[in-house]
Design a protein around this motif. Structure first.
Motif, PDB file in Angstrom:
ATOM      1  N   VAL A  98       0.847  -1.191   0.000  1.00 18.93           N
ATOM      2  CA  VAL A  98       0.000   0.000   0.000  1.00 18.93           C
ATOM      3  C   VAL A  98       0.883   1.241   0.000  1.00 18.93           C
ATOM      4  CG1 VAL A  98      -1.883  -1.174   1.214  1.00 18.93           C
ATOM      5  CG2 VAL A  98      -0.152   0.052   2.521  1.00 18.93           C
ATOM      6  N   PRO A  99       0.337   2.377  -0.432  1.00 22.61           N
ATOM      7  CA  PRO A  99       1.128   3.610  -0.446  1.00 22.61           C
ATOM      8  C   PRO A  99       1.517   4.066   0.955  1.00 22.61           C
ATOM      9  CG  PRO A  99      -0.899   3.856  -1.723  1.00 22.61           C
ATOM     10  CD  PRO A  99      -1.007   2.584  -0.962  1.00 22.61           C
ATOM     11  N   ASN A 100       2.610   4.783   1.031  1.00 18.52           N
ATOM     12  CA  ASN A 100       3.055   5.448   2.266  1.00 18.52           C
ATOM     13  C   ASN A 100       3.484   4.496   3.381  1.00 18.52           C
ATOM     14  OD1 ASN A 100       2.675   7.963   1.098  1.00 18.52           O
ATOM     15  ND2 ASN A 100       1.745   8.808   2.933  1.00 18.52           N
ATOM     16  N   GLY A 101       3.921   3.311   3.022  1.00 19.84           N
ATOM     17  CA  GLY A 101       4.552   2.416   3.984  1.00 19.84           C
ATOM     18  C   GLY A 101       3.736   2.154   5.228  1.00 19.84           C
ATOM     19  N   ALA A 102       4.354   2.368   6.389  1.00 20.68           N
ATOM     20  CA  ALA A 102       3.708   2.064   7.668  1.00 20.68           C
ATOM     21  C   ALA A 102       2.421   2.853   7.855  1.00 20.68           C
ATOM     22  CB  ALA A 102       4.680   2.345   8.811  1.00 20.68           C
ATOM     23  N   ALA A 103       2.404   4.103   7.436  1.00 21.11           N
ATOM     24  CA  ALA A 103       1.192   4.919   7.588  1.00 21.11           C
ATOM     25  C   ALA A 103       0.054   4.351   6.757  1.00 21.11           C
ATOM     26  CB  ALA A 103       1.479   6.360   7.192  1.00 21.11           C
ATOM     27  N   GLY A 104       0.366   3.910   5.536  1.00 23.18           N
ATOM     28  CA  GLY A 104      -0.658   3.312   4.703  1.00 23.18           C
ATOM     29  C   GLY A 104      -1.187   2.011   5.272  1.00 23.18           C
ATOM     30  N   LEU A 105      -0.304   1.208   5.846  1.00 25.12           N
ATOM     31  CA  LEU A 105      -0.731  -0.043   6.473  1.00 25.12           C
ATOM     32  C   LEU A 105      -1.611   0.236   7.692  1.00 25.12           C
ATOM     33  CD1 LEU A 105       2.623  -2.018   6.219  1.00 25.12           C
ATOM     34  CD2 LEU A 105       0.488  -2.588   5.035  1.00 25.12           C
ATOM     35  N   TYR A 106      -1.252   1.240   8.463  1.00 24.37           N
ATOM     36  CA  TYR A 106      -2.091   1.618   9.602  1.00 24.37           C
ATOM     37  C   TYR A 106      -3.479   2.036   9.127  1.00 24.37           C
ATOM     38  CZ  TYR A 106      -4.211   4.302  13.297  1.00 24.37           C
ATOM     39  OH  TYR A 106      -5.114   4.783  14.205  1.00 24.37           O
ATOM     40  N   LEU A 107      -3.504   2.817   8.052  1.00 21.40           N
ATOM     41  CA  LEU A 107      -4.782   3.283   7.516  1.00 21.40           C
ATOM     42  C   LEU A 107      -5.639   2.104   7.059  1.00 21.40           C
ATOM     43  CD1 LEU A 107      -5.857   6.133   7.320  1.00 21.40           C
ATOM     44  CD2 LEU A 107      -5.199   6.168   4.913  1.00 21.40           C
ATOM     45  N   MET A 108      -5.022   1.119   6.403  1.00 23.76           N
ATOM     46  CA  MET A 108      -5.776  -0.066   5.994  1.00 23.76           C
ATOM     47  C   MET A 108      -6.295  -0.820   7.207  1.00 23.76           C
ATOM     48  SD  MET A 108      -6.570  -0.774   2.888  1.00 23.76           S
ATOM     49  CE  MET A 108      -7.176  -2.366   3.436  1.00 23.76           C
ATOM     50  N   GLY A 109      -5.478  -0.912   8.255  1.00 25.00           N
ATOM     51  CA  GLY A 109      -5.937  -1.550   9.483  1.00 25.00           C
ATOM     52  C   GLY A 109      -7.129  -0.822  10.078  1.00 25.00           C
ATOM     53  N   ALA A 110      -7.082   0.517  10.052  1.00 24.75           N
ATOM     54  CA  ALA A 110      -8.184   1.308  10.595  1.00 24.75           C
ATOM     55  C   ALA A 110      -9.459   1.105   9.788  1.00 24.75           C
ATOM     56  CB  ALA A 110      -7.799   2.787  10.609  1.00 24.75           C
ATOM     57  N   ILE A 111      -9.317   0.996   8.470  1.00 22.74           N
ATOM     58  CA  ILE A 111     -10.482   0.731   7.621  1.00 22.74           C
ATOM     59  C   ILE A 111     -11.096  -0.621   7.973  1.00 22.74           C
ATOM     60  CG2 ILE A 111     -11.220   0.253   5.252  1.00 22.74           C
ATOM     61  CD1 ILE A 111      -9.062   2.292   4.348  1.00 22.74           C
ATOM     62  N   GLN A 133     -15.314  -4.034  10.903  1.00 26.38           N
ATOM     63  CA  GLN A 133     -15.437  -5.227  11.766  1.00 26.38           C
ATOM     64  C   GLN A 133     -14.693  -6.429  11.184  1.00 26.38           C
ATOM     65  OE1 GLN A 133     -16.987  -4.719  14.740  1.00 26.38           O
ATOM     66  NE2 GLN A 133     -17.200  -2.618  14.007  1.00 26.38           N
ATOM     67  N   GLN A 134     -13.585  -6.172  10.479  1.00 26.65           N
ATOM     68  CA  GLN A 134     -12.761  -7.248   9.916  1.00 26.65           C
ATOM     69  C   GLN A 134     -11.516  -7.401  10.802  1.00 26.65           C
ATOM     70  OE1 GLN A 134     -12.028  -6.599   5.724  1.00 26.65           O
ATOM     71  NE2 GLN A 134     -14.167  -6.040   5.340  1.00 26.65           N
ATOM     72  N   ARG A 135     -11.708  -8.077  11.925  1.00 18.86           N
ATOM     73  CA  ARG A 135     -10.690  -8.130  12.969  1.00 18.86           C
ATOM     74  C   ARG A 135      -9.383  -8.754  12.497  1.00 18.86           C
ATOM     75  NH1 ARG A 135      -8.821 -11.567  16.936  1.00 18.86           N
ATOM     76  NH2 ARG A 135      -8.285 -10.564  18.931  1.00 18.86           N
ATOM     77  N   THR A 136      -9.451  -9.898  11.839  1.00 18.00           N
ATOM     78  CA  THR A 136      -8.234 -10.607  11.445  1.00 18.00           C
ATOM     79  C   THR A 136      -7.396  -9.778  10.484  1.00 18.00           C
ATOM     80  OG1 THR A 136      -9.316 -12.758  11.741  1.00 18.00           O
ATOM     81  CG2 THR A 136      -7.323 -12.709  10.393  1.00 18.00           C
ATOM     82  N   ARG A 137      -8.039  -9.185   9.497  1.00 15.85           N
ATOM     83  CA  ARG A 137      -7.309  -8.331   8.551  1.00 15.85           C
ATOM     84  C   ARG A 137      -6.714  -7.123   9.263  1.00 15.85           C
ATOM     85  NH1 ARG A 137     -10.421  -6.153   3.827  1.00 15.85           N
ATOM     86  NH2 ARG A 137      -8.358  -5.723   2.952  1.00 15.85           N
ATOM     87  N   ALA A 138      -7.487  -6.511  10.143  1.00 12.58           N
ATOM     88  CA  ALA A 138      -6.999  -5.329  10.859  1.00 12.58           C
ATOM     89  C   ALA A 138      -5.736  -5.660  11.644  1.00 12.58           C
ATOM     90  CB  ALA A 138      -8.083  -4.796  11.793  1.00 12.58           C
ATOM     91  N   ILE A 139      -5.752  -6.786  12.338  1.00 12.64           N
ATOM     92  CA  ILE A 139      -4.584  -7.181  13.128  1.00 12.64           C
ATOM     93  C   ILE A 139      -3.368  -7.362  12.232  1.00 12.64           C
ATOM     94  CG2 ILE A 139      -3.602  -9.069  14.497  1.00 12.64           C
ATOM     95  CD1 ILE A 139      -6.384  -9.417  15.757  1.00 12.64           C
ATOM     96  N   LYS A 140      -3.551  -7.978  11.085  1.00 14.17           N
ATOM     97  CA  LYS A 140      -2.424  -8.204  10.178  1.00 14.17           C
ATOM     98  C   LYS A 140      -1.842  -6.886   9.675  1.00 14.17           C
ATOM     99  CE  LYS A 140      -3.680 -12.807   8.479  1.00 14.17           C
ATOM    100  NZ  LYS A 140      -4.070 -13.610   7.278  1.00 14.17           N
ATOM    101  N   TYR A 141      -2.710  -5.963   9.307  1.00 15.15           N
ATOM    102  CA  TYR A 141      -2.212  -4.671   8.819  1.00 15.15           C
ATOM    103  C   TYR A 141      -1.488  -3.897   9.929  1.00 15.15           C
ATOM    104  CZ  TYR A 141      -4.699  -4.966   4.340  1.00 15.15           C
ATOM    105  OH  TYR A 141      -5.129  -5.337   3.091  1.00 15.15           O
ATOM    106  N   PHE A 142      -2.064  -3.880  11.124  1.00 15.50           N
ATOM    107  CA  PHE A 142      -1.425  -3.165  12.226  1.00 15.50           C
ATOM    108  C   PHE A 142      -0.070  -3.796  12.580  1.00 15.50           C
ATOM    109  CE2 PHE A 142      -5.922  -1.985  13.652  1.00 15.50           C
ATOM    110  CZ  PHE A 142      -5.845  -0.720  13.081  1.00 15.50           C
ATOM    111  N   THR A 143      -0.008  -5.111  12.529  1.00 20.17           N
ATOM    112  CA  THR A 143       1.247  -5.801  12.836  1.00 20.17           C
ATOM    113  C   THR A 143       2.294  -5.501  11.772  1.00 20.17           C
ATOM    114  OG1 THR A 143       0.032  -7.565  13.961  1.00 20.17           O
ATOM    115  CG2 THR A 143       2.295  -8.040  13.318  1.00 20.17           C
ATOM    116  N   ARG A 144       1.893  -5.505  10.508  1.00 19.28           N
ATOM    117  CA  ARG A 144       2.821  -5.154   9.423  1.00 19.28           C
ATOM    118  C   ARG A 144       3.281  -3.704   9.560  1.00 19.28           C
ATOM    119  NH1 ARG A 144       0.204  -6.039   3.851  1.00 19.28           N
ATOM    120  NH2 ARG A 144       2.256  -5.242   3.203  1.00 19.28           N
TER     121      ARG A 144
END
Length: 204
Positions: free
Chosen positions: A123-136, A141-152
């Motif tokens: 995703v764009p903007n590295g860690a910030a973009g991954l955080y944003l995807m996790g927040a989305i 209510q997509q817990r598993t995906r959110a955890i993966k994005y936040f961890t990445r």
């Protein structure tokens, strides 16, 4: 009034005598200065003129940043439609989140028709973009995906404290914080945000 402003701006920049390649840097610098001083109306006015003269991704990003800073996320999203640069796609996603358009925000980060169920896409903007995807994903209510994005996100930037908070909210295992950062149990525990998205991305 707008015509009067344009006339004044033309005189100030030397529009009648100055070629576009000389005028563009002046407009860009003036818009940036107004923005840095939180003079959003002035920044928007000059940035709109800048984009009218040279509709580049860089100039559209500045105008969209002015809109976003002024609270006009919908206008920022509009000016960034079809953008391809990483910084513009990231800002478009931020704007769409503010507008409660989570599907469009995800499309801005991942690309159209990309769902990324395994949360492995770039995703764009590295860690910030991954955080944003996790927040989305958290808002959807997509817990598993959110955890993966936040961890990445934390693997790229271990100082992204908002990702630690989000993982706490989800009751997920936490990676070790970097040296110098001490976990605050009172702030970082499951349910500490009442089930809402992380504070940095809460709706206005």
């Amino acid at each position: 009034l707008r015509g009067h402003r344009l006339a004044l701006l033309a005189v100030a920049v030397g529009h009648r005598l100055t070629p576009l390649d000389a005028m563009e840097p002046s407009l860009f610098a003036w818009a940036q200065e107004a923005l840095s001083n939180h003079l959003h109306e002035s920044a928007i006015f000059v940035a709109e003129r800048l984009v009218a003269e040279a509709n580049s991704e860089r100039n559209r990003h500045l105008l969209a940043t002015c809109y976003y800073a002024s609270g006009a996320a919908n206008r920022a999203a509009s000016i960034l439609q079809g953008a391809s640069s990483s910084e513009n796609r990231y800002l478009l996603a931020l704007s769409q989140i503010k507008c409660q358009k989570l599907g469009e925000a995800q499309a801005a980060l991942l690309g159209p028709n990309v769902s990324d169920p395994a949360a492995e896409a770039d995703v764009p903007n590295g860690a910030a973009g991954l955080y944003l995807m996790g927040a989305i994903c958290l808002k959807q209510q997509q817990r598993t995906r959110a955890i993966k994005y936040f961890t990445r996100c934390l693997a790229l930037n271990p100082c992204m404290w908002c990702a630690y908070e989000a993982l706490c909210q989800l009751g997920a295992a936490l990676p070790e914080p970097p040296a110098g950062l001490v976990a605050a149990p009172a702030m970082c525990r499951p349910g500490s945000f009442g089930g809402a998205a992380p504070p940095a991305l809460s709706s206005p």
